[in-house]
Design a protein around this motif. Structure first.
Motif, short mmCIF file in Angstrom:
data_model
loop_
_atom_site.label_atom_id
_atom_site.label_comp_id
_atom_site.label_asym_id
_atom_site.label_seq_id
_atom_site.Cartn_x
_atom_site.Cartn_y
_atom_site.Cartn_z
N LYS A 1 -45.04 35.06 -24.15
CA LYS A 1 -45.15 35.89 -23.34
C LYS A 1 -46.89 35.93 -22.29
O LYS A 1 -46.97 35.24 -20.81
N SER A 2 -48.14 36.02 -23.20
CA SER A 2 -49.18 35.60 -22.92
C SER A 2 -49.79 33.82 -22.12
O SER A 2 -50.04 34.12 -20.94
N GLU B 1 -36.34 34.39 -34.17
CA GLU B 1 -37.91 35.50 -34.40
C GLU B 1 -37.89 34.92 -32.58
O GLU B 1 -38.59 35.56 -32.60
N TYR B 2 -37.16 34.16 -31.99
CA TYR B 2 -37.96 34.15 -30.20
C TYR B 2 -37.15 34.14 -28.85
O TYR B 2 -35.94 34.01 -29.82
N GLN B 3 -37.96 34.68 -27.95
CA GLN B 3 -37.26 34.86 -26.76
C GLN B 3 -37.74 34.21 -25.62
O GLN B 3 -39.64 33.70 -25.56
N HIS B 4 -36.66 33.30 -24.78
CA HIS B 4 -37.22 32.37 -24.27
C HIS B 4 -37.62 33.26 -22.69
O HIS B 4 -36.19 34.11 -22.32
N ILE B 5 -38.09 32.97 -21.98
CA ILE B 5 -39.07 34.00 -21.13
C ILE B 5 -39.27 32.79 -19.42
O ILE B 5 -40.13 32.07 -20.29
N PRO B 6 -38.11 33.23 -18.91
CA PRO B 6 -38.31 32.32 -17.21
C PRO B 6 -39.64 32.27 -16.80
O PRO B 6 -39.98 33.63 -16.41
#
Ligand SMILES: Cc1ncc(COP(=O)(O)O)c(C=O)c1O
Length: 392
Positions: free
Chosen positions: A180-181, A210-215
């Motif tokens: 996100k950052s 452990e990871y999340q995709h953020i559009p």
């Protein structure tokens, strides 16, 4: 036998990966681990839907409708916590065609477009083929992870009056799922200097536990209006040959320019089988996808362990997403043509050449691990055996 261990002979299906391998890698006994499709059958629900549609027997011009829009928006909400307005959707045969359309519709000849290298080869060609200029913001390999040089990102934008940025998230080939950052920082710089964001998120569904995709467009309303996002079920469900994808464009003016460009190139129809597959995959494919992700994560860890324990000549960059491994072969001390020759003639494995992703890929190769474990083991055995002989 599970979907992810079953060995399916793909030769003779006009498979680019398998049927082109012998001529491309100049050997009949090459094991293809290159181009980004998988050696797994699609979910049963997709195969059933396609079979049923094929049995209908009439394959006339096909349209999309509210139901399809609903399946897509529900998928994005469930998997990526992104609420879209269904009006924002447009369809395309593929993400590459969409990139061509975006460059033509939303930038002008001689404009500068920024990419983060090494990166998926068509990012270079879509810029060059339309007489735009490539500006590179090289990613930095810090230890075992690639990071963004934000100072360089902003400096290059200002210095070259950059008009658009093609973001690759998750990133092919370095495997980063931008957090996100990082996304916020890139987006704020783009907003500050009015740079359009063309976000290629074709690998969005393929992130490890452990990871999340953020559009990137989901970060704020302002960023959403600065962005065109490309997504597709084709990587996630192994449907690349069905040529179906979509764009999400919140800004009405940009969406109209894009639609006009698609229409002017005669691209206003959707593939009958592609849309059937999308519908089935998004409605009933989640369990299969979760099984795939667990399998690929296991494969990733397996390959990393093998290389760590059995050779000190090649380091695998641990990916956070995608089913592609970026292999750092620089310790072998070969130039690129020797490295390619080594992999194809000594190891007899068909990998993607690191330099096809740009100069920053010198000394690297890319391996596709979306295949049954037995195939993967064979590929890894071949490379490690060749490396041991090379060292000895
Ligand atoms: C980052 C990226 N974008 C786009 C594509 C291809 O998209 P399509 O087949 O929808 O044109 C690929 C395929 O490997 C890819 O890795």
């Amino acid at each position: 036998m599970s979907r992810f261990t079953e060995l399916t002979d793909r030769t003779g299906t006009r498979s680019v990966k398998w049927d082109m391998a012998a001529s491309l890698f100049q050997s009949e006994s090459i094991l293809p681990m290159w181009v980004a499709d998988m050696d797994f059958k699609a979910p049963e629900s997709v195969i059933d839907a396609l079979t049923e549609r094929a049995a209908h027997g009439i394959f006339g011009y096909t349209m999309t409708d509210k139901l399809i829009e609903g399946y897509i928006s529900e998928w994005l909400r469930k998997r990526h916590s992104w609420s879209i307005n269904e009006e924002w959707l447009t369809y395309s045969p593929g993400v590459i065609p969409s990139l061509h359309m975006m460059v033509q519709a939303l930038t002008e000849k001689d404009d500068h477009i920024l990419i983060q290298t090494p990166v998926y080869p068509p990012f270079y060609s879509v810029i060059k083929q339309h007489d735009r200029n490539i500006i590179e913001n090289p990613l930095m390999l810090k230890g075992e992870r690639y990071e963004i040089d934000f100072e360089d990102f902003e400096n290059k934008i200002v210095k070259n009056n950059v008009k658009a940025f093609i973001l690759c998230n998750p990133h092919n080939p370095v495997g980063r799922v931008w957090d996100k950052s990082e996304l916020e920082e890139m987006a704020q710089i783009c907003l500050k200097h009015d740079v359009l964001i063309f976000s290629d998120e074709i690998h969005a569904d393929l992130t490890f536990s452990e990871y999340q995709h953020i559009p990137i467009a989901s970060l704020s309303k302002e960023i959403n209006h600065q962005t065109v996002t490309c997504m597709s079920p084709t990587k996630s469900f192994n449907l690349a040959g069905l040529q179906v994808s979509y764009l999400i464009t919140a800004d009405e003016g940009k969406r109209k320019s894009l639609k006009d460009m698609f229409n002017s190139q005669g691209m206003f129809m959707i593939n009958t089988m592609g849309i059937t597959a999308l519908e089935a995959a998004y409605q009933q494919g989640e369990e299969w996808l979760d099984g795939l992700l667990a399998t690929v994560e296991n494969h990733r860890d397996y390959v990393i362990d093998r290389f760590q324990n059995e050779t000190d000549l090649v380091d695998i960059i641990k990916p956070e997403g995608t089913y592609l491994l970026w292999m750092d072969c620089r310790k072998m001390g070969l130039d690129q043509s020797e490295l390619k020759k080594f992999m194809q003639s000594n190891a007899k494995v068909g990998l993607n050449d690191g330099v096809s992703f740009g100069e920053a890929g010198k000394g690297f190769m890319r391996m596709n691990i979306a295949c049954p474990k037995a195939t993967l083991e064979e590929g890894v055995d071949r490379i490690i055996h060749a490396l041991q002989q090379y060292k000895g």
